[in-house]
Design an enzyme around this catalytic site. Sequence first.
Site, PDB file in Angstrom:
ATOM      1  N   ASP A  89      -8.215 -10.905  -7.421  1.00 53.66           N
ATOM      2  CA  ASP A  89      -7.378 -11.087  -8.610  1.00 53.66           C
ATOM      3  C   ASP A  89      -7.905 -10.175  -9.716  1.00 53.66           C
ATOM      4  O   ASP A  89      -9.052 -10.332 -10.155  1.00 53.66           O
ATOM      5  CB  ASP A  89      -7.458 -12.558  -9.021  1.00 53.66           C
ATOM      6  CG  ASP A  89      -6.523 -12.893 -10.174  1.00 53.66           C
ATOM      7  OD1 ASP A  89      -6.082 -11.970 -10.881  1.00 53.66           O
ATOM      8  OD2 ASP A  89      -6.249 -14.084 -10.348  1.00 53.66           O
TER       9      ASP A  89
ATOM     10  N   ASP B  16       1.266  -1.441 -10.662  1.00 57.86           N
ATOM     11  CA  ASP B  16       2.589  -1.922 -10.235  1.00 57.86           C
ATOM     12  C   ASP B  16       2.537  -3.447 -10.121  1.00 57.86           C
ATOM     13  O   ASP B  16       3.377  -4.057  -9.467  1.00 57.86           O
ATOM     14  CB  ASP B  16       2.931  -1.291  -8.873  1.00 57.86           C
ATOM     15  CG  ASP B  16       4.422  -1.275  -8.574  1.00 57.86           C
ATOM     16  OD1 ASP B  16       5.224  -1.367  -9.520  1.00 57.86           O
ATOM     17  OD2 ASP B  16       4.793  -1.154  -7.389  1.00 57.86           O
TER      18      ASP B  16
ATOM     19  N   GLY C 237       0.773  -1.240   0.000  1.00 59.41           N
ATOM     20  CA  GLY C 237       0.000   0.000   0.000  1.00 59.41           C
ATOM     21  C   GLY C 237       0.799   1.281   0.000  1.00 59.41           C
ATOM     22  O   GLY C 237       0.253   2.351   0.278  1.00 59.41           O
TER      23      GLY C 237
ATOM     24  N   LYS D 271       4.051  -0.663 -14.632  1.00 55.59           N
ATOM     25  CA  LYS D 271       5.375  -1.278 -14.500  1.00 55.59           C
ATOM     26  C   LYS D 271       5.540  -2.364 -15.560  1.00 55.59           C
ATOM     27  O   LYS D 271       4.662  -3.222 -15.720  1.00 55.59           O
ATOM     28  CB  LYS D 271       5.513  -1.916 -13.121  1.00 55.59           C
ATOM     29  CG  LYS D 271       6.909  -2.431 -12.864  1.00 55.59           C
ATOM     30  CD  LYS D 271       7.065  -3.705 -12.060  1.00 55.59           C
ATOM     31  CE  LYS D 271       6.299  -3.926 -10.832  1.00 55.59           C
ATOM     32  NZ  LYS D 271       7.056  -3.617  -9.629  1.00 55.59           N
TER      33      LYS D 271
ATOM     34  N   TRP E  58       2.030   2.935  -2.575  1.00 56.32           N
ATOM     35  CA  TRP E  58       1.569   3.865  -3.617  1.00 56.32           C
ATOM     36  C   TRP E  58       0.248   4.509  -3.182  1.00 56.32           C
ATOM     37  O   TRP E  58      -0.002   5.672  -3.481  1.00 56.32           O
ATOM     38  CB  TRP E  58       1.405   3.147  -4.963  1.00 56.32           C
ATOM     39  CG  TRP E  58       2.714   2.959  -5.678  1.00 56.32           C
ATOM     40  CD1 TRP E  58       3.957   2.938  -5.140  1.00 56.32           C
ATOM     41  CD2 TRP E  58       2.892   2.784  -7.087  1.00 56.32           C
ATOM     42  NE1 TRP E  58       4.910   2.750  -6.118  1.00 56.32           N
ATOM     43  CE2 TRP E  58       4.283   2.653  -7.318  1.00 56.32           C
ATOM     44  CE3 TRP E  58       2.025   2.710  -8.170  1.00 56.32           C
ATOM     45  CZ2 TRP E  58       4.811   2.464  -8.598  1.00 56.32           C
ATOM     46  CZ3 TRP E  58       2.551   2.518  -9.439  1.00 56.32           C
ATOM     47  CH2 TRP E  58       3.934   2.400  -9.650  1.00 56.32           C
TER      48      TRP E  58
HETATM   49  N1  SAM Z   1       2.795  -0.649  -5.502  1.00 58.05           N
HETATM   50  C1  SAM Z   1       2.799  -1.515  -4.335  1.00 58.05           C
HETATM   51  C2  SAM Z   1       3.166  -0.665  -3.146  1.00 58.05           C
HETATM   52  O1  SAM Z   1       3.590   0.467  -3.347  1.00 58.05           O
HETATM   53  O2  SAM Z   1       3.004  -1.109  -2.014  1.00 58.05           O
HETATM   54  C3  SAM Z   1       3.739  -2.683  -4.518  1.00 58.05           C
HETATM   55  C4  SAM Z   1       3.202  -3.671  -5.525  1.00 58.05           C
HETATM   56  S1  SAM Z   1       4.106  -5.190  -5.598  1.00 58.05           S
HETATM   57  C5  SAM Z   1       5.551  -4.723  -6.455  1.00 58.05           C
HETATM   58  C6  SAM Z   1       3.237  -6.082  -6.846  1.00 58.05           C
HETATM   59  C7  SAM Z   1       1.879  -6.564  -6.406  1.00 58.05           C
HETATM   60  O3  SAM Z   1       1.163  -7.071  -7.543  1.00 58.05           O
HETATM   61  C8  SAM Z   1       1.896  -7.709  -5.382  1.00 58.05           C
HETATM   62  O4  SAM Z   1       1.394  -7.281  -4.154  1.00 58.05           O
HETATM   63  C9  SAM Z   1       1.017  -8.786  -6.023  1.00 58.05           C
HETATM   64  O5  SAM Z   1       0.198  -9.450  -5.096  1.00 58.05           O
HETATM   65  C10 SAM Z   1       0.214  -7.956  -7.009  1.00 58.05           C
HETATM   66  N2  SAM Z   1      -0.415  -8.762  -8.069  1.00 58.05           N
HETATM   67  C11 SAM Z   1       0.172  -9.662  -8.883  1.00 58.05           C
HETATM   68  N3  SAM Z   1      -0.726 -10.237  -9.683  1.00 58.05           N
HETATM   69  C12 SAM Z   1      -1.935  -9.674  -9.382  1.00 58.05           C
HETATM   70  C13 SAM Z   1      -3.253  -9.860  -9.848  1.00 58.05           C
HETATM   71  N4  SAM Z   1      -3.535 -10.770 -10.817  1.00 58.05           N
HETATM   72  N5  SAM Z   1      -4.257  -9.142  -9.311  1.00 58.05           N
HETATM   73  C14 SAM Z   1      -3.990  -8.247  -8.334  1.00 58.05           C
HETATM   74  N6  SAM Z   1      -2.754  -8.024  -7.836  1.00 58.05           N
HETATM   75  C15 SAM Z   1      -1.738  -8.737  -8.348  1.00 58.05           C
END
Ligand code: SAM
Length: 223
Positions: free
Chosen positions: A100, A125, A64, A165, A66
Amino acid sequence: MAQKPKRTKSGSAWMHEHVTDPYVKKAQQDGYRSRAAYKLLEIDARDHLLRPGMTVVDLGAAPGSWCQVAVQKMKKQGRVLAIDLLPVAPMPGVESLEGDFTEPAALAWLEEKLQSGRVDLVLSDMAPNISGVILSDQARHYELCELALDFAVNWLKPDGAFLVKVFQGVGFEDFRAQMRQAFEQVVIRKPDSSRDRSTEVYLLGRRPLAAQETAVTSAQEEV
Ligand code: SAM
């Protein structure tokens, strides 16, 4: 994709890098949930994405940081809709769904929250768990990017923006071409806080062309 450092006898090199990383320390001091906060802060300092009163959709939002940056930069005036597979701990100004994004239920949740309102900024992201098989990891990642782009194209205001990203390598140029078809302007950003060894970069698309065409058509119909 990000290269994982080799493991060492004294524990994982990743852990060593993590505890010595200046952005990890800074995030702890500044009260951010992760070092990712500085990537958005850097991009926002240059591109002025966040303003009070906006509606922001944050895809792949956990833990969280962002969301924290968005709420701060919007001076608590505005709305953040956040989705992640993992929970995002509650935060004033943020409505979150643990789900998801590739599932219809996530889109239904966003549609229900937005009603017919449009979005100023879509952030993605998202990154899938890395299996180590680069081709399939890249393919899974770009599936997420394409879904996020599709959402952005359908829901952004004519002057809206989409920050996503991506990882350089297979699929990058194809996706950049899709972004160029969808937005009036597309730029690439590599914040200092994004690790050098990672092929991670961010693409920023501004002013979705489809939304501008819709706005022109609506204006013509009103004349
Ligand atoms: N921007 C976030 C922050 O500032 O805290 C960090 C994000 S982290 C790099 C990437 C996130 O993408 C992970 O928490 C992962 O669970 C999520 N993610 C991956 N595939 C996803 C999906 N199909 N649906 C939702 N979230 C997904």
